[in-house]
Design a protein around this motif. Structure first.
Motif, PDB file in Angstrom:
ATOM      1  N   ASN A 129       9.959   5.728   2.631  1.00 41.90           N
ATOM      2  CA  ASN A 129      10.168   4.938   1.433  1.00 41.90           C
ATOM      3  C   ASN A 129       9.290   3.689   1.567  1.00 41.90           C
ATOM      4  N   ALA A 130       8.489   3.400   0.550  1.00 40.44           N
ATOM      5  CA  ALA A 130       7.509   2.311   0.650  1.00 40.44           C
ATOM      6  C   ALA A 130       8.176   0.970   0.947  1.00 40.44           C
ATOM      7  N   GLU A 131       9.321   0.710   0.322  1.00 33.17           N
ATOM      8  CA  GLU A 131      10.020  -0.556   0.550  1.00 33.17           C
ATOM      9  C   GLU A 131      10.563  -0.639   1.967  1.00 33.17           C
ATOM     10  N   THR A 132      11.077   0.485   2.478  1.00 28.76           N
ATOM     11  CA  THR A 132      11.591   0.526   3.846  1.00 28.76           C
ATOM     12  C   THR A 132      10.470   0.289   4.850  1.00 28.76           C
ATOM     13  N   ALA A 133       9.337   0.938   4.620  1.00 32.97           N
ATOM     14  CA  ALA A 133       8.188   0.773   5.522  1.00 32.97           C
ATOM     15  C   ALA A 133       7.728  -0.675   5.572  1.00 32.97           C
ATOM     16  N   GLU A 134       7.704  -1.327   4.409  1.00 31.54           N
ATOM     17  CA  GLU A 134       7.275  -2.728   4.354  1.00 31.54           C
ATOM     18  C   GLU A 134       8.291  -3.631   5.043  1.00 31.54           C
ATOM     19  N   ARG A 135       9.574  -3.370   4.820  1.00 28.68           N
ATOM     20  CA  ARG A 135      10.633  -4.197   5.411  1.00 28.68           C
ATOM     21  C   ARG A 135      10.642  -4.080   6.934  1.00 28.68           C
ATOM     22  N   LEU A 136      10.404  -2.859   7.434  1.00 26.71           N
ATOM     23  CA  LEU A 136      10.416  -2.641   8.879  1.00 26.71           C
ATOM     24  C   LEU A 136       9.041  -2.859   9.518  1.00 26.71           C
ATOM     25  N   LYS A 137       8.056  -3.184   8.675  1.00 23.85           N
ATOM     26  CA  LYS A 137       6.684  -3.408   9.134  1.00 23.85           C
ATOM     27  C   LYS A 137       6.126  -2.195   9.888  1.00 23.85           C
ATOM     28  N   ILE A 138       6.320  -1.031   9.266  1.00 22.93           N
ATOM     29  CA  ILE A 138       5.809   0.219   9.823  1.00 22.93           C
ATOM     30  C   ILE A 138       4.699   0.735   8.913  1.00 22.93           C
ATOM     31  N   HIS A 139       3.482   0.787   9.455  1.00 21.13           N
ATOM     32  CA  HIS A 139       2.333   1.214   8.663  1.00 21.13           C
ATOM     33  C   HIS A 139       1.618   2.416   9.265  1.00 21.13           C
ATOM     34  N   ASN A 140       2.002   2.807  10.482  1.00 19.06           N
ATOM     35  CA  ASN A 140       1.347   3.933  11.138  1.00 19.06           C
ATOM     36  C   ASN A 140       2.307   4.578  12.129  1.00 19.06           C
ATOM     37  N   VAL A 141       1.865   5.663  12.751  1.00 16.86           N
ATOM     38  CA  VAL A 141       2.722   6.421  13.666  1.00 16.86           C
ATOM     39  C   VAL A 141       3.107   5.582  14.887  1.00 16.86           C
ATOM     40  N   ALA A 142       2.149   4.858  15.428  1.00 14.33           N
ATOM     41  CA  ALA A 142       2.431   4.056  16.621  1.00 14.33           C
ATOM     42  C   ALA A 142       3.520   3.020  16.340  1.00 14.33           C
ATOM     43  N   GLU A 143       3.477   2.392  15.167  1.00 15.71           N
ATOM     44  CA  GLU A 143       4.495   1.387  14.818  1.00 15.71           C
ATOM     45  C   GLU A 143       5.853   2.041  14.575  1.00 15.71           C
ATOM     46  N   LEU A 144       5.867   3.254  14.017  1.00 16.00           N
ATOM     47  CA  LEU A 144       7.128   3.970  13.823  1.00 16.00           C
ATOM     48  C   LEU A 144       7.761   4.303  15.173  1.00 16.00           C
TER      49      LEU A 144
END
Length: 324
Positions: A129-144
């Motif tokens: 979810n784009a909002e979730t990714a932004e809130r958790l500051k996840i933009h790539n696999v390594a950050e996830l």
């Protein structure tokens, strides 16, 4: 003399009937069994190829035989006469996942078929979810992966159900990344995507064709594709394999005949269908479905299916998913 003329007339008539019979046999249509319902991507691509091989192979009739995760149609191909007049679709589910997912199989995926050629590869995509990714500051696999390790037990992911492609991809990702995320199964891919869009789950592995509209609209963020190379449909999105070496879990399907089909018949079918797959019109038509045409030799397709069968044995067994 009359007897002699009658003999030659009968002989000529018999020869004519034999020639007509032989021509009729050569013109018998090929039956292509699609083990899924009409209208889906597999059916659409099969019909497109059937049109393109008409000049080289004659009429190819599509026969949809859905049910039991594709097993019903695949079994009909396995048990057909090995004469080249009945062929069918082998897919990720029927020839790689189902043998380990179903407690009883009506056919042997490894030995009951003669490979013809792979047809298609469709990338899956890791989306948030784009909002979730932004809130958790996840933009790539390594950050996830980093977030999951720093916050054990906080992430979850959805899928279309136990044993589905999304479920298996998620479990494979967790294993390779060394992380934990709770799996939440839904009754189908659409409910799973709705759960992601509404923020009920954190990430999904979805079919690219299904996820693409919401990626383009900005509602979903594409983190990575599951093919080893970038997809032409999402050229800016890297593969998971850039971070987790060797990770590959995409959707594929191809053409098979019953085991025992003569090699020269398989070769003729391969030549016609590979030529159809390489046609620019086919690539354009398949591209609209976000599917990449793949034409290869029977040996290459056979080796690929064997490797996929071995790969999914480990993945399915790790999930514990079973269909009785």
């Amino acid at each position: 003399m009359k007897t002699r003329r009658l003999f030659f007339a009968l002989a000529a008539g018999a020869a004519l009937l034999a020639a007509v019979g032989q021509a009729s046999a050569q013109q018998r249509p090929i039956r292509l069994i699609v083990p899924y319902a009409a209208g889906g991507p597999i059916d659409v691509t099969a019909r497109a190829l059937a049109e393109r091989v008409r000049d080289s192979l004659g009429t190819v009739i599509i026969d949809n035989k859905p049910g039991a995760g594709g097993n019903i149609g695949a079994d009909m191909v396995a048990k057909a006469a090995p004469d080249g007049l009945t062929i069918g679709i082998a897919a990720t589910a029927t020839h790689a996942v189902n043998p380990w997912l179903y407690s009883k199989m009506p056919f042997n995926a490894a030995s009951d078929f003669a490979p013809i050629t792979q047809m298609v590869r469709v990338p899956n995509v890791l989306v948030m979810n784009a909002e979730t990714a932004e809130r958790l500051k996840i933009h790539n696999v390594a950050e996830l992966i980093a977030y999951a390790k720093k916050n054990p037990g906080k992430l979850n992911y959805g899928s279309g159900g136990n044993g589905s492609a999304g479920h298996l991809a998620g479990e494979m990702f967790k294993k390779e990344a060394g992380i934990f995320a709770l799996h939440i199964p839904y009754n189908g891919g659409n409910p799973a995507q709705l759960a992601l869009l509404s923020g009920q789950v954190d990430f999904n592995f979805d079919n690219l064709a299904t996820a693409a509209p919401n990626i383009r609209s900005g509602k979903l963020k594409a983190i990575a594709v599951t093919t080893t190379q970038r997809s032409a449909a999402l050229p800016d999105v890297p593969p998971v394999a850039d971070t987790l070496k060797g990770f590959a879990i995409d959707t594929w399907w191809g053409l098979v005949a019953p085991a025992g089909t003569p090699p020269d018949v398989v070769g003729k079918l391969n030549q016609a269908f590979v030529a159809a797959l390489n046609a620019p019109e086919t690539k354009t038509r398949f591209g609209a479905l976000l599917a990449e045409p793949v034409g290869n030799s029977p040996e290459q397709f056979g080796a690929f299916m064997k490797s996929e069968l071995a790969k999914y044995e480990k993945v399915v067994k790790a999930t514990g998913a079973r269909v009785d």
